[in-house]
Write an enzyme that holds these catalytic residues in place. Sequence first.
Site, PDB file in Angstrom:
ATOM      1  N   GLU A  73       0.662   0.229   9.605  1.00 33.07           N
ATOM      2  CA  GLU A  73      -1.080   0.110   9.445  1.00 33.07           C
ATOM      3  C   GLU A  73      -1.795   1.406   9.986  1.00 33.07           C
ATOM      4  OE1 GLU A  73      -2.748  -3.565  10.305  1.00 33.07           O
ATOM      5  OE2 GLU A  73      -0.983  -4.453   9.579  1.00 33.07           O
ATOM      6  N   GLY A 119      17.624   0.135  35.345  1.00 38.87           N
ATOM      7  CA  GLY A 119      18.529   1.943  34.783  1.00 38.87           C
ATOM      8  C   GLY A 119      19.446   1.044  33.797  1.00 38.87           C
ATOM      9  N   GLU A 139      -2.198   9.285  14.935  1.00 35.64           N
ATOM     10  CA  GLU A 139      -2.843  10.580  14.552  1.00 35.64           C
ATOM     11  C   GLU A 139      -3.991   9.797  13.464  1.00 35.64           C
ATOM     12  OE1 GLU A 139       0.489   9.574  14.572  1.00 35.64           O
ATOM     13  OE2 GLU A 139       0.826  11.872  15.990  1.00 35.64           O
ATOM     14  N   GLU A 167       3.524   4.157  -0.711  1.00 41.02           N
ATOM     15  CA  GLU A 167       4.265   4.710  -1.013  1.00 41.02           C
ATOM     16  C   GLU A 167       5.358   5.981  -0.561  1.00 41.02           C
ATOM     17  OE1 GLU A 167       2.287   5.533  -4.875  1.00 41.02           O
ATOM     18  OE2 GLU A 167       1.727   3.181  -5.148  1.00 41.02           O
ATOM     19  N   LEU A 177       1.164  -1.045   0.064  1.00 33.43           N
ATOM     20  CA  LEU A 177       0.268   0.544   0.092  1.00 33.43           C
ATOM     21  C   LEU A 177       1.002   1.271  -0.403  1.00 33.43           C
ATOM     22  CD1 LEU A 177      -2.454   1.345  -0.166  1.00 33.43           C
ATOM     23  CD2 LEU A 177      -2.304   0.823   2.588  1.00 33.43           C
TER      24      LEU A 177
HETATM   25  N1  CAA Z   1     -13.691   0.106   5.316  1.00 32.02           N
HETATM   26  C1  CAA Z   1     -14.574  -0.052   4.132  1.00 32.02           C
HETATM   27  N2  CAA Z   1     -15.123   1.203   3.211  1.00 32.02           N
HETATM   28  C2  CAA Z   1     -13.923   2.126   3.695  1.00 32.02           C
HETATM   29  C3  CAA Z   1     -12.989   2.547   5.319  1.00 32.02           C
HETATM   30  C4  CAA Z   1     -12.377   1.155   5.881  1.00 32.02           C
HETATM   31  N3  CAA Z   1     -12.202   1.315   7.008  1.00 32.02           N
HETATM   32  N4  CAA Z   1     -12.267   3.367   5.420  1.00 32.02           N
HETATM   33  C5  CAA Z   1     -13.011   4.689   4.436  1.00 32.02           C
HETATM   34  N5  CAA Z   1     -13.399   3.498   3.437  1.00 32.02           N
HETATM   35  C6  CAA Z   1     -13.765   3.716   1.938  1.00 32.02           C
HETATM   36  C7  CAA Z   1     -14.629   4.936   2.344  1.00 32.02           C
HETATM   37  O1  CAA Z   1     -16.398   4.681   2.847  1.00 32.02           O
HETATM   38  C8  CAA Z   1     -14.959   6.064   0.895  1.00 32.02           C
HETATM   39  O2  CAA Z   1     -15.968   5.287   0.297  1.00 32.02           O
HETATM   40  P1  CAA Z   1     -16.968   6.533   0.040  1.00 32.02           P
HETATM   41  O3  CAA Z   1     -15.922   7.556  -0.736  1.00 32.02           O
HETATM   42  O4  CAA Z   1     -17.390   5.876  -1.596  1.00 32.02           O
HETATM   43  O5  CAA Z   1     -18.054   7.052   0.511  1.00 32.02           O
HETATM   44  C9  CAA Z   1     -13.323   5.662   0.704  1.00 32.02           C
HETATM   45  O6  CAA Z   1     -13.317   4.292   1.291  1.00 32.02           O
HETATM   46  C10 CAA Z   1     -12.724   6.759   1.227  1.00 32.02           C
HETATM   47  O7  CAA Z   1     -12.860   6.975   2.480  1.00 32.02           O
HETATM   48  P2  CAA Z   1     -12.024   8.235   3.320  1.00 32.02           P
HETATM   49  O8  CAA Z   1     -12.886   9.313   2.575  1.00 32.02           O
HETATM   50  O9  CAA Z   1     -12.777   8.199   4.436  1.00 32.02           O
HETATM   51  O10 CAA Z   1     -10.838   8.291   2.435  1.00 32.02           O
HETATM   52  P3  CAA Z   1      -9.589   9.359   2.949  1.00 32.02           P
HETATM   53  O11 CAA Z   1      -8.580   9.376   1.282  1.00 32.02           O
HETATM   54  O12 CAA Z   1     -10.050  10.468   4.129  1.00 32.02           O
HETATM   55  O13 CAA Z   1      -8.623   8.216   3.971  1.00 32.02           O
HETATM   56  C11 CAA Z   1      -7.639   7.244   6.319  1.00 32.02           C
HETATM   57  C12 CAA Z   1      -9.204   7.733   5.282  1.00 32.02           C
HETATM   58  C13 CAA Z   1      -8.333   6.728   7.213  1.00 32.02           C
HETATM   59  C14 CAA Z   1      -7.014   8.366   6.334  1.00 32.02           C
HETATM   60  C15 CAA Z   1      -6.936   6.332   5.325  1.00 32.02           C
HETATM   61  O14 CAA Z   1      -6.023   6.468   4.193  1.00 32.02           O
HETATM   62  C16 CAA Z   1      -5.430   5.894   6.469  1.00 32.02           C
HETATM   63  O15 CAA Z   1      -5.866   4.784   6.780  1.00 32.02           O
HETATM   64  N6  CAA Z   1      -4.592   5.732   6.298  1.00 32.02           N
HETATM   65  C17 CAA Z   1      -3.362   5.555   7.107  1.00 32.02           C
HETATM   66  C18 CAA Z   1      -2.957   4.395   5.683  1.00 32.02           C
HETATM   67  C19 CAA Z   1      -2.003   3.059   6.971  1.00 32.02           C
HETATM   68  O16 CAA Z   1      -2.751   2.916   7.764  1.00 32.02           O
HETATM   69  N7  CAA Z   1      -1.375   2.322   5.909  1.00 32.02           N
HETATM   70  C20 CAA Z   1      -0.710   1.750   6.579  1.00 32.02           C
HETATM   71  C21 CAA Z   1       0.282   0.707   5.607  1.00 32.02           C
HETATM   72  S1  CAA Z   1       0.674  -0.614   5.496  1.00 32.02           S
HETATM   73  C22 CAA Z   1       1.168  -1.313   7.064  1.00 32.02           C
HETATM   74  O17 CAA Z   1       1.908  -0.355   8.202  1.00 32.02           O
HETATM   75  C23 CAA Z   1       1.588  -2.559   7.317  1.00 32.02           C
HETATM   76  C24 CAA Z   1       2.775  -2.773   8.167  1.00 32.02           C
HETATM   77  O18 CAA Z   1       3.700  -4.066   6.934  1.00 32.02           O
HETATM   78  C25 CAA Z   1       3.375  -3.181   9.060  1.00 32.02           C
END
Ligand code: CAA
Length: 382
Positions: free
Chosen positions: A364, A340, A368, A133, A131
């Site tokens: 993940e 310590g 924030e 980038e 996911l």
């Molecule tokens: N389940 C299903 N659908 C979801 C959802 C969920 N939990 N969250 C959002 N959506 C859907 C929304 O319903 C929306 O759909 P519609 O437009 O059709 O209504 C669409 O997705 C967009 O949602 P948002 O408008 O809420 O999206 P956003 O651009 O505002 O972003 C965010 C939301 C919560 C900030 C998200 O970008 C996010 O979670 N960011 C963090 C990313 C992350 O956790 N990255 C971790 C990388 S993986 C990793 O770290 C693994 C590793 O190897 C350690």
Amino acid sequence: MEERRLISMLSDEAHEKFRQKIQAFARDVVAHRAGEIQQKEEFPMDIVKEMGRQGWMGLPIPKAYGGAGLDNLSYIIAVEEISRVSGCVGITLAAHTSLVVWPIYTHGNEAQKKKYLVPLARGEHIGSFGLTEANAGSDAGATETMAVYRDGRYVINGIKRFITNGTWADTVILTASHDRSLGVHGISAFIVEKGTPGFKTIRKEDKLGLRASDTAELGFEDCEVPEENLLGVKNEGFKVFMETLDGGRISIGALALGEAQGALDAAVDYVKERGLGRSQAVQAAIADMTMDVSAARHLIYHAARLKDLKLTVTLEGAMAKLYASEVSMRVSSRAIDIMGMEGLTPAYSPERFFRDAKLNEIGEGTSEIQRIVIARQVLGKR
Ligand code: CAA
């Protein structure tokens, strides 16, 4: 204190029997390697293979697809108990299971399940979740990786960063955009196999902790995958990935919980060995640490139980992950305080748990981001 009461009334006897099995494995196979693999930055492939032989690389997946057919709470207990001795092994299991095995099980078609899920769940293959980038971290929908359809195939171009298990992955699921003007609604999810021309590991990432867990930068250059490798519905990949993270966050909570419990175990042993238990300052620290760990466990088990009931866990997954990750930082830090200067050395595990815990507040979804997710669930999206 009766151990059962310190664990949780949310788990039943079958879960606790399973916990004992995992604890025996963690003690006999993982614990004595934990410090060494961290120092040598050695990916514990032999341990991963053994977990596969035990049937634990697909714990919450039905046996028909190569899994163990257990529930999500059992899986969470496995991540907790393994992370209690090694966060590196814990995150390897968690990223593979929650972020690859689970979404292929829930969104894959029958052919994809046979081809990809079965070897992943059996632990014959390792999985990665692509996911993040360089310009799409917290703003995961800003993906710049592109997927262009051409003659029954998708041509993928882009770079994914900080990918857990990346170097070793046989199967990567990733997000790519068909049309950036559509935002998150132009993103699809794909399955890419190791060996596909154009797919390569660019480099292994260096990091503060979890140094035996593999984190890599993956490149996709004119990487062609057949259209059958689309995971789920076209243009709905962002939702697949967000939904996947809802469950993944419970497992990062379990990783943090295991690390916090491991640091607390080490502090308690130290206090008893050194006869420090009469100090009221030490008593207060141990009391706070025990309460923190217990509260984190309840949030995590509650979220896992809801997932087992097939309920949406966006709110509960974010709360469990956020709370437990902060607990892992606090508890590992206080364990060091109790010891310590000795606590700062790798002779004792809190040094390793402290380094490893920082990932929990970032991977993940940062703390924030969890607060945004929680607030949106409570207030609605502004
Ligand atoms: N389940 C299903 N659908 C979801 C959802 C969920 N939990 N969250 C959002 N959506 C859907 C929304 O319903 C929306 O759909 P519609 O437009 O059709 O209504 C669409 O997705 C967009 O949602 P948002 O408008 O809420 O999206 P956003 O651009 O505002 O972003 C965010 C939301 C919560 C900030 C998200 O970008 C996010 O979670 N960011 C963090 C990313 C992350 O956790 N990255 C971790 C990388 S993986 C990793 O770290 C693994 C590793 O190897 C350690």
